[in-house]
Design a protein around this motif. Structure first.
Motif: not given
Length: 96
Positions: A1-6, A20-31, A33-39
């Protein structure tokens, strides 16, 4: 399923910048980045719960915000993007 995380992480302190760096790294593990704080994340239900658990441990509920938008399995007709940034099709192989 597609999940958008912001997310919105308060970076007024050095600990906020680390979060901020830690949250971005976690999001990057799963998807991706399509915007600065959106995956965009293609995950199954187990991966989604794992990702949420990791993110909820990483953020500060008094200063930060997390948003999860579950677009579902048939996301192709629900997500449109325009502009100069090319977004990868997460289902296709990536060749470097």
């Amino acid at each position: 399923m597609m999940v958008i995380v912001s997310y919105d992480v308060n970076t007024e302190t050095s600990s906020g910048k680390r979060r901020l760096r830690h949250v971005a790294k976690i999001c990057n593990d799963y998807g991706q980045r399509v915007q600065n704080s959106v995956f965009e994340c293609l995950v199954d239900s187990t991966m989604l719960e794992e990702m949420k658990e990791r993110l909820l441990k990483a953020y500060d509920e008094d200063h930060d915000s997390l948003y999860f938008f579950n677009v579902g399995k048939k996301y192709e007709n629900k997500v449109s993007s325009y502009g100069c940034k090319q977004v990868l099709d997460l289902k296709k192989p990536v060749v470097f």
